[in-house]
Design a protein around this motif. Structure first.
Motif, PDB file in Angstrom:
ATOM      1  N   PHE A  29      12.417-141.514  50.172  1.00 36.56           N
ATOM      2  CA  PHE A  29      11.596-141.732  48.680  1.00 36.56           C
ATOM      3  C   PHE A  29      11.594-141.887  47.237  1.00 36.56           C
ATOM      4  O   PHE A  29      12.505-140.665  46.649  1.00 36.56           O
ATOM      5  N   HIS A  30      11.129-143.005  46.977  1.00 36.09           N
ATOM      6  CA  HIS A  30      11.273-143.350  45.269  1.00 36.09           C
ATOM      7  C   HIS A  30       9.547-142.614  44.595  1.00 36.09           C
ATOM      8  O   HIS A  30       8.782-143.626  45.248  1.00 36.09           O
ATOM      9  N   ALA A  31       9.539-141.604  43.617  1.00 38.73           N
ATOM     10  CA  ALA A  31       8.324-141.752  43.427  1.00 38.73           C
ATOM     11  C   ALA A  31       8.313-141.782  42.132  1.00 38.73           C
ATOM     12  O   ALA A  31       7.170-141.575  41.525  1.00 38.73           O
ATOM     13  N   GLY A  32       8.850-143.691  41.335  1.00 40.62           N
ATOM     14  CA  GLY A  32       8.176-143.692  40.824  1.00 40.62           C
ATOM     15  C   GLY A  32       8.936-142.280  39.090  1.00 40.62           C
ATOM     16  O   GLY A  32       9.691-141.937  38.888  1.00 40.62           O
ATOM     17  N   MET A  33       7.270-142.078  39.014  1.00 41.13           N
ATOM     18  CA  MET A  33       7.507-140.913  38.095  1.00 41.13           C
ATOM     19  C   MET A  33       8.166-141.457  36.197  1.00 41.13           C
ATOM     20  O   MET A  33       8.721-141.252  35.507  1.00 41.13           O
ATOM     21  N   VAL A  66      -2.958-134.720  49.309  1.00 41.98           N
ATOM     22  CA  VAL A  66      -3.941-136.828  48.900  1.00 41.98           C
ATOM     23  C   VAL A  66      -1.762-137.107  49.301  1.00 41.98           C
ATOM     24  O   VAL A  66      -1.557-138.303  50.184  1.00 41.98           O
ATOM     25  N   VAL A  67      -1.295-136.633  47.964  1.00 44.07           N
ATOM     26  CA  VAL A  67      -0.327-138.064  48.061  1.00 44.07           C
ATOM     27  C   VAL A  67       0.362-137.708  49.159  1.00 44.07           C
ATOM     28  O   VAL A  67       1.967-138.388  49.785  1.00 44.07           O
ATOM     29  N   ARG A 118      12.448-132.452  55.114  1.00 43.76           N
ATOM     30  CA  ARG A 118      12.278-133.096  55.898  1.00 43.76           C
ATOM     31  C   ARG A 118      13.341-133.568  56.282  1.00 43.76           C
ATOM     32  O   ARG A 118      13.705-134.824  56.896  1.00 43.76           O
ATOM     33  N   GLY A 119      14.322-133.651  55.821  1.00 49.99           N
ATOM     34  CA  GLY A 119      15.575-133.867  55.404  1.00 49.99           C
ATOM     35  C   GLY A 119      15.833-135.287  54.657  1.00 49.99           C
ATOM     36  O   GLY A 119      16.656-136.401  54.902  1.00 49.99           O
ATOM     37  N   LYS A 120      14.859-135.394  53.253  1.00 51.73           N
ATOM     38  CA  LYS A 120      15.083-136.844  53.053  1.00 51.73           C
ATOM     39  C   LYS A 120      15.061-136.337  51.618  1.00 51.73           C
ATOM     40  O   LYS A 120      15.174-135.557  51.154  1.00 51.73           O
ATOM     41  N   ASP A 151       4.430-139.161  53.402  1.00 51.89           N
ATOM     42  CA  ASP A 151       4.856-138.649  55.178  1.00 51.89           C
ATOM     43  C   ASP A 151       4.448-139.832  55.708  1.00 51.89           C
ATOM     44  O   ASP A 151       5.720-140.470  56.314  1.00 51.89           O
ATOM     45  N   GLU A 152       3.292-140.189  56.014  1.00 58.15           N
ATOM     46  CA  GLU A 152       2.678-141.752  56.806  1.00 58.15           C
ATOM     47  C   GLU A 152       3.792-142.489  56.829  1.00 58.15           C
ATOM     48  O   GLU A 152       4.460-143.840  56.963  1.00 58.15           O
TER      49      GLU A 152
END
Length: 378
Positions: free
Chosen positions: A183-187, A166-167, A224-226, A172-173
C-alpha cells in the motif's frame, strides 16, 4: 516527440561502457508506472494502455492513486460522486494479472487532505480530524501561494483518536479489492504537522510525529503481511541540501528518516534535476524507487544513476536501489490524450510525462539489450 531518440542517443554514449558490465537479471527489481486511477468511463481506455504500452515494456508495478475514487462499502459517505465499482477494479486487475503487473493502491494519508481551495472528502465529512481547523478555506478564485496561513494542503491530526479507524477501513477494503501486496500512503508535502494550536500535537517533535505515523501505518499493514510505500520528500533536509520545501522538508520532519522502520519502501521524487537522493536513502538502509515525471533528460540521468549505483555498490547496498517509476500528475484522460496525440501537445513537447515515459523505458530497454549481448559473448 521528434527529438527524443537523438536526445536518448546523445545521453547514453558517455556511460555505455559501465552499463555493459551489468547482468540483465540485476538491472532493477521495480519497473513502475504511477498515475491516478481512471474514472469509470475511462476504464476500458486505461486497460488498453496496460495491454498495449505497459505490458510490452515489462512494467511490473502499477501504483494507482485511488483516494476516494472507489465505491467503498465501509464508508460510503467518503466516495467520490463518480467512483470505480468492484467490477471496474476487476477489469484493471485482470489485465494486470495477465501481464504480470502488481497493483499498489494509494490513498493519501496524513497530508494532501485538501488542494488549493478544495477540502477533500475525509476532512469534509470528518472535520474533527483536521490538524488546523482554525484556518478557513479561501474562495477558489482567491487562493494563491504563498499566503499568510501557509496553506498548501491540509493534514489530518495523526493523534486524533478516531482517525485511524476510518482511514484503515478504507486501506483494508482497497487492499482486498486490488489483491495488493503493498500500500502506498502518500505522506508527501506535509506542511501542517505538530501545529502550536492543535490540542493534541502542540509542542511535540515533528520528526517524531511523522515517524510515529509511518510506524502506525506500517504496523497495521504488517499484521496482514503487506508492505508500506511512501514518498520520500519529508525525509530530506530541504535547507542543508538546497532542494527546498517542496521536494524536501523545511519543517524538521527530515530527522524521521532515522526513526522509521527499515522495511518501508521510499518513492524518491526529484523531478527537475537528479539530486542523487536515492544514494542517501540506500545508505540509510531503505529500499528506494527513483521517480521521474516530465523531464526526459533528467529521467535518462536517473536511469543511468540507478544502474551505475547497482554496479559499483556492495552486495548490501545493491538491492536497496530497488527500481524506477514514471509518475503522472494529470488525470489518466489527459495523459492518454497526450500520449496518443488526441490533443495538442505542450509547446515544449520534449518536456511532457508521456515523452518522459517513452524515453525512460527506451533507455532501460537499451541497457537490458546491451547487457544481454555482453553476457552472450562472455
Amino acid at each position: 516527440m521528434k527529438k527524443y531518440p537523438y536526445l536518448l542517443l546523445f545521453m547514453s554514449l558517455a556511460s555505455e561502457s559501465i552499463f555493459a558490465q551489468i547482468k540483465s537479471d540485476s538491472l532493477f527489481q521495480v519497473k513502475g508506472f504511477i498515475i491516478a486511477a481512471p474514472k469509470p468511463s475511462g476504464v476500458d481506455d486505461f486497460v488498453k494502455f496496460i495491454n498495449e504500452e505497459l505490458a510490452p515494456r515489462k512494467v511490473n508495478t502499477l501504483i494507482l492513486r485511488i483516494d476516494f475514487n472507489y465505491e467503498y462499502k465501509s464508508h460510503p459517505e467518503l466516495r467520490d460522486s463518480a467512483a470505480l465499482s468492484k467490477h471496474d477494479v476487476k477489469k484493471i486487475l485482470e489485465a494486470c494479472k495477465k501481464d504480470g503487473i502488481s497493483i499498489i493502491p494509494q490513498i493519501n494519508l496524513l497530508g494532501h487532505q485538501s488542494w488549493a481551495a478544495k477540502t477533500e472528502n475525509l476532512l469534509r465529512v470528518y472535520p474533527e480530524f483536521d490538524e488546523t481547523p482554525w484556518i478557513k478555506m479561501p474562495a477558489p478564485a482567491d487562493y494563491k501561494w504563498p499566503n499568510a496561513d501557509n496553506l498548501y494542503c491540509r493534514s489530518y491530526c495523526p493523534l486524533h483518536p478516531g482517525v485511524h479507524k476510518v482511514v484503515f477501513d478504507l486501506v483494508d477494503e482497497i487492499m482486498d479489492v486490488f489483491e495488493a501486496p503493498a500500500f502506498h500512503a502518500g505522506m508527501d508535502e506535509v506542511f501542517y504537522l505538530g501545529e502550536d494550536r492543535c490540542p493534541r500535537c502542540a509542542g511535540r517533535d515533528k520528526a517524531v510525529l511523522f515517524a510515529n505515523e509511518v510506524q502506525t501505518i506500517r504496523d497495521h499493514l504488517a499484521e496482514r503481511g503487506k508492505e508500506l510505500w511512501i514518498w520520500g520528500d519529508r525525509l530530506i533536509d530541504g535547507r542543508a541540501t538546497g532542494i527546498g520545501e517542496w521536494a524536501a522538508s523545511y519543517n524538521d520532519t527530515y530527522r524521521a528518516v532515522d526513526l522509521i522502520p527499515r522495511d518501508v519502501v521510499i518513492c524518491d521524487w526529484q523531478y527537475d534535476q537528479d539530486n542523487q537522493t536515492a544514494v542517501y536513502f540506500a545508505l540509510k538502509g531503505l529500499r528506494v524507487v527513483t521517480c521521474t515525471w516530465n523531464r526526459p533528460g533528467v529521467a535518462v540521468e536517473q536511469v543511468e544513476d540507478l544502474y551505475r549505483s547497482r554496479t559499483i555498490s556492495s552486495k548490501e547496498l545493491k538491492g536497496r536501489f530497488y527500481g524506477i517509476a514514471e509518475t503522472v500528475w494529470s488525470s489518466p484522460v489527459q495523459f492518454l490524450n497526450g500520449y496518443y496525440g488526441r490533443t495538442a501537445n505542450p509547446k515544449d513537447d520534449d518536456n511532457s510525462p508521456w515523452n518522459t515515459f517513452r524515453v525512460m523505458y527506451e533507455k532501460m530497454a537499451q541497457l537490458e539489450q546491451g547487457s544481454a549481448g555482453t553476457n552472450k559473448t562472455n
